[in-house]
Write a protein that holds these residues in place. Structure first.
Motif, PDB file in Angstrom:
ATOM      1  N   LEU A  48       2.257  -6.803 -49.787  1.00  0.00           N
ATOM      2  CA  LEU A  48       2.296  -7.704 -48.631  1.00  0.00           C
ATOM      3  C   LEU A  48       1.059  -7.536 -47.750  1.00  0.00           C
ATOM      4  O   LEU A  48       1.053  -7.942 -46.597  1.00  0.00           O
ATOM      5  CB  LEU A  48       3.571  -7.450 -47.816  1.00  0.00           C
ATOM      6  CG  LEU A  48       4.875  -7.675 -48.582  1.00  0.00           C
ATOM      7  CD1 LEU A  48       6.080  -7.345 -47.700  1.00  0.00           C
ATOM      8  CD2 LEU A  48       4.964  -9.093 -49.106  1.00  0.00           C
ATOM      9  N   SER A  49      -0.003  -6.945 -48.306  1.00  0.00           N
ATOM     10  CA  SER A  49      -1.200  -6.646 -47.522  1.00  0.00           C
ATOM     11  C   SER A  49      -1.951  -7.890 -47.054  1.00  0.00           C
ATOM     12  O   SER A  49      -2.801  -7.791 -46.172  1.00  0.00           O
ATOM     13  CB  SER A  49      -2.142  -5.739 -48.318  1.00  0.00           C
ATOM     14  OG  SER A  49      -2.571  -6.381 -49.510  1.00  0.00           O
ATOM     15  N   HIS A  50      -1.656  -9.057 -47.620  1.00  0.00           N
ATOM     16  CA  HIS A  50      -2.303 -10.307 -47.195  1.00  0.00           C
ATOM     17  C   HIS A  50      -1.265 -11.361 -46.819  1.00  0.00           C
ATOM     18  O   HIS A  50      -1.456 -12.554 -47.057  1.00  0.00           O
ATOM     19  CB  HIS A  50      -3.230 -10.840 -48.291  1.00  0.00           C
ATOM     20  CG  HIS A  50      -4.382  -9.940 -48.550  1.00  0.00           C
ATOM     21  ND1 HIS A  50      -5.423  -9.785 -47.666  1.00  0.00           N
ATOM     22  CD2 HIS A  50      -4.639  -9.091 -49.564  1.00  0.00           C
ATOM     23  CE1 HIS A  50      -6.278  -8.908 -48.140  1.00  0.00           C
ATOM     24  NE2 HIS A  50      -5.823  -8.463 -49.288  1.00  0.00           N
ATOM     25  N   TRP A  51      -0.167 -10.893 -46.229  1.00  0.00           N
ATOM     26  CA  TRP A  51       0.896 -11.805 -45.816  1.00  0.00           C
ATOM     27  C   TRP A  51       1.333 -11.475 -44.397  1.00  0.00           C
ATOM     28  O   TRP A  51       1.510 -10.315 -44.040  1.00  0.00           O
ATOM     29  CB  TRP A  51       2.096 -11.695 -46.758  1.00  0.00           C
ATOM     30  CG  TRP A  51       1.768 -12.150 -48.141  1.00  0.00           C
ATOM     31  CD1 TRP A  51       1.312 -11.379 -49.170  1.00  0.00           C
ATOM     32  CD2 TRP A  51       1.816 -13.479 -48.640  1.00  0.00           C
ATOM     33  NE1 TRP A  51       1.089 -12.147 -50.277  1.00  0.00           N
ATOM     34  CE2 TRP A  51       1.393 -13.447 -49.978  1.00  0.00           C
ATOM     35  CE3 TRP A  51       2.193 -14.700 -48.081  1.00  0.00           C
ATOM     36  CZ2 TRP A  51       1.323 -14.581 -50.771  1.00  0.00           C
ATOM     37  CZ3 TRP A  51       2.128 -15.834 -48.870  1.00  0.00           C
ATOM     38  CH2 TRP A  51       1.702 -15.764 -50.199  1.00  0.00           C
ATOM     39  N   GLN A  52       1.513 -12.496 -43.577  1.00  0.00           N
ATOM     40  CA  GLN A  52       2.032 -12.348 -42.221  1.00  0.00           C
ATOM     41  C   GLN A  52       3.467 -12.864 -42.226  1.00  0.00           C
ATOM     42  O   GLN A  52       3.755 -13.916 -42.802  1.00  0.00           O
ATOM     43  CB  GLN A  52       1.192 -13.162 -41.240  1.00  0.00           C
ATOM     44  CG  GLN A  52       1.698 -13.087 -39.812  1.00  0.00           C
ATOM     45  CD  GLN A  52       0.903 -14.002 -38.904  1.00  0.00           C
ATOM     46  OE1 GLN A  52       0.831 -15.204 -39.133  1.00  0.00           O
ATOM     47  NE2 GLN A  52       0.295 -13.423 -37.895  1.00  0.00           N
ATOM     48  N   LEU A  53       4.364 -12.123 -41.592  1.00  0.00           N
ATOM     49  CA  LEU A  53       5.771 -12.506 -41.526  1.00  0.00           C
ATOM     50  C   LEU A  53       6.038 -13.233 -40.218  1.00  0.00           C
ATOM     51  O   LEU A  53       5.610 -12.791 -39.154  1.00  0.00           O
ATOM     52  CB  LEU A  53       6.642 -11.247 -41.607  1.00  0.00           C
ATOM     53  CG  LEU A  53       8.144 -11.429 -41.439  1.00  0.00           C
ATOM     54  CD1 LEU A  53       8.730 -12.262 -42.580  1.00  0.00           C
ATOM     55  CD2 LEU A  53       8.825 -10.068 -41.361  1.00  0.00           C
ATOM     56  N   GLN A  54       6.735 -14.360 -40.297  1.00  0.00           N
ATOM     57  CA  GLN A  54       7.193 -15.064 -39.104  1.00  0.00           C
ATOM     58  C   GLN A  54       8.712 -15.063 -39.132  1.00  0.00           C
ATOM     59  O   GLN A  54       9.321 -15.376 -40.150  1.00  0.00           O
ATOM     60  CB  GLN A  54       6.643 -16.484 -39.050  1.00  0.00           C
ATOM     61  CG  GLN A  54       5.150 -16.484 -38.820  1.00  0.00           C
ATOM     62  CD  GLN A  54       4.585 -17.865 -38.598  1.00  0.00           C
ATOM     63  OE1 GLN A  54       5.122 -18.854 -39.061  1.00  0.00           O
ATOM     64  NE2 GLN A  54       3.490 -17.936 -37.876  1.00  0.00           N
ATOM     65  N   LEU A  55       9.302 -14.667 -38.005  1.00  0.00           N
ATOM     66  CA  LEU A  55      10.751 -14.506 -37.898  1.00  0.00           C
ATOM     67  C   LEU A  55      11.364 -15.589 -37.019  1.00  0.00           C
ATOM     68  O   LEU A  55      10.686 -16.144 -36.153  1.00  0.00           O
ATOM     69  CB  LEU A  55      11.066 -13.124 -37.314  1.00  0.00           C
ATOM     70  CG  LEU A  55      10.593 -11.939 -38.155  1.00  0.00           C
ATOM     71  CD1 LEU A  55      10.747 -10.636 -37.380  1.00  0.00           C
ATOM     72  CD2 LEU A  55      11.365 -11.883 -39.458  1.00  0.00           C
ATOM     73  N   PRO A  56      12.662 -15.873 -37.177  1.00  0.00           N
ATOM     74  CA  PRO A  56      13.321 -16.932 -36.408  1.00  0.00           C
ATOM     75  C   PRO A  56      13.744 -16.478 -35.011  1.00  0.00           C
ATOM     76  O   PRO A  56      14.779 -16.883 -34.500  1.00  0.00           O
ATOM     77  CB  PRO A  56      14.536 -17.262 -37.277  1.00  0.00           C
ATOM     78  CG  PRO A  56      14.896 -15.952 -37.874  1.00  0.00           C
ATOM     79  CD  PRO A  56      13.567 -15.284 -38.156  1.00  0.00           C
ATOM     80  N   ILE A  57      12.953 -15.618 -34.407  1.00  0.00           N
ATOM     81  CA  ILE A  57      13.216 -15.139 -33.049  1.00  0.00           C
ATOM     82  C   ILE A  57      11.929 -15.260 -32.248  1.00  0.00           C
ATOM     83  O   ILE A  57      10.861 -15.457 -32.811  1.00  0.00           O
ATOM     84  CB  ILE A  57      13.732 -13.679 -33.040  1.00  0.00           C
ATOM     85  CG1 ILE A  57      12.768 -12.759 -33.787  1.00  0.00           C
ATOM     86  CG2 ILE A  57      15.126 -13.611 -33.647  1.00  0.00           C
ATOM     87  CD1 ILE A  57      13.144 -11.292 -33.757  1.00  0.00           C
ATOM     88  N   GLY A  58      12.010 -15.151 -30.950  1.00  0.00           N
ATOM     89  CA  GLY A  58      10.858 -15.319 -30.078  1.00  0.00           C
ATOM     90  C   GLY A  58      11.109 -16.493 -29.159  1.00  0.00           C
ATOM     91  O   GLY A  58      12.201 -17.058 -29.125  1.00  0.00           O
ATOM     92  N   SER A  59      10.095 -16.902 -28.427  1.00  0.00           N
ATOM     93  CA  SER A  59      10.264 -18.033 -27.515  1.00  0.00           C
ATOM     94  C   SER A  59      10.136 -19.346 -28.290  1.00  0.00           C
ATOM     95  O   SER A  59       9.543 -19.377 -29.368  1.00  0.00           O
ATOM     96  CB  SER A  59       9.225 -17.953 -26.393  1.00  0.00           C
ATOM     97  OG  SER A  59       7.920 -17.979 -26.925  1.00  0.00           O
ATOM     98  N   PRO A  60      10.696 -20.454 -27.744  1.00  0.00           N
ATOM     99  CA  PRO A  60      10.637 -21.742 -28.443  1.00  0.00           C
ATOM    100  C   PRO A  60       9.202 -22.131 -28.814  1.00  0.00           C
ATOM    101  O   PRO A  60       8.306 -22.102 -27.977  1.00  0.00           O
ATOM    102  CB  PRO A  60      11.226 -22.725 -27.434  1.00  0.00           C
ATOM    103  CG  PRO A  60      12.122 -21.883 -26.582  1.00  0.00           C
ATOM    104  CD  PRO A  60      11.422 -20.549 -26.483  1.00  0.00           C
ATOM    105  N   GLY A  61       8.991 -22.453 -30.084  1.00  0.00           N
ATOM    106  CA  GLY A  61       7.675 -22.836 -30.571  1.00  0.00           C
ATOM    107  C   GLY A  61       6.720 -21.676 -30.767  1.00  0.00           C
ATOM    108  O   GLY A  61       5.585 -21.861 -31.179  1.00  0.00           O
ATOM    109  N   ASN A  62       7.154 -20.453 -30.465  1.00  0.00           N
ATOM    110  CA  ASN A  62       6.293 -19.277 -30.582  1.00  0.00           C
ATOM    111  C   ASN A  62       7.081 -18.156 -31.267  1.00  0.00           C
ATOM    112  O   ASN A  62       7.560 -17.238 -30.615  1.00  0.00           O
ATOM    113  CB  ASN A  62       5.817 -18.846 -29.189  1.00  0.00           C
ATOM    114  CG  ASN A  62       4.759 -17.779 -29.254  1.00  0.00           C
ATOM    115  OD1 ASN A  62       4.078 -17.623 -30.254  1.00  0.00           O
ATOM    116  ND2 ASN A  62       4.627 -17.026 -28.179  1.00  0.00           N
ATOM    117  N   PRO A  63       7.213 -18.233 -32.602  1.00  0.00           N
ATOM    118  CA  PRO A  63       8.022 -17.250 -33.320  1.00  0.00           C
ATOM    119  C   PRO A  63       7.407 -15.857 -33.279  1.00  0.00           C
ATOM    120  O   PRO A  63       6.207 -15.696 -33.068  1.00  0.00           O
ATOM    121  CB  PRO A  63       8.033 -17.787 -34.747  1.00  0.00           C
ATOM    122  CG  PRO A  63       6.757 -18.552 -34.857  1.00  0.00           C
ATOM    123  CD  PRO A  63       6.541 -19.160 -33.500  1.00  0.00           C
ATOM    124  N   THR A  64       8.238 -14.853 -33.474  1.00  0.00           N
ATOM    125  CA  THR A  64       7.758 -13.477 -33.585  1.00  0.00           C
ATOM    126  C   THR A  64       6.984 -13.347 -34.887  1.00  0.00           C
ATOM    127  O   THR A  64       7.450 -13.781 -35.938  1.00  0.00           O
ATOM    128  CB  THR A  64       8.944 -12.499 -33.568  1.00  0.00           C
ATOM    129  OG1 THR A  64       9.607 -12.628 -32.313  1.00  0.00           O
ATOM    130  CG2 THR A  64       8.495 -11.068 -33.772  1.00  0.00           C
TER     131      THR A  64
END
Length: 128
Positions: A39-55
């Protein structure tokens, strides 16, 4: 007249090389996903954080057997598979109405990697 559209699309998948088949190494159910997959060239985006700005979790935090994992991204304890989960009412990205967890490919400098799409049309069907 039959029109065929061929498009080159970027997708996360398996690249199968020609040659004799070899057994895949066993996955470790005790390791974080980054201990079983590169996963050294992958960024994870999660379904949490502020609206329109995921963690977002950077590639460096995902790598290795002790890399990042949480309730939305983890290793299945029975077979070692990489698992994504999103709550029905989770946060979503701009331009989307649905929550999701996803990996986004990055360049070596961790900037987003964008795929170029190409298409061409042909008046003859492809050969079988």
């Amino acid at each position: 007249m039959n029109k065929t559209i061929t498009a080159g699309l970027c997708a996360l998948g398996l690249l199968l090389a020609a040659g004799p088949a070899t057994a895949a190494p066993a996955l470790n159910p005790a390791a974080a996903p980054g201990g079983n997959f590169d996963l050294s060239h992958w960024q994870l985006q999660l379904p949490i954080g502020s609206p329109g700005n995921p963690t977002e979790i950077a590639p460096a935090k995902l790598t290795g057997a002790n890399g990042f994992q949480d309730a939305y991204f983890y290793t299945d304890k029975t077979d070692g598979s990489m698992t994504f989960w999103s709550p029905e009412n989770g946060g979503h990205f701009n331009g989307s109405n649905y929550a999701r967890s996803e990996l986004r490919e990055t360049n070596t400098d961790n900037s987003p990697k964008y795929c170029q799409l190409s298409a061409r049309t042909s008046s003859t069907p492809p050969s079988p």
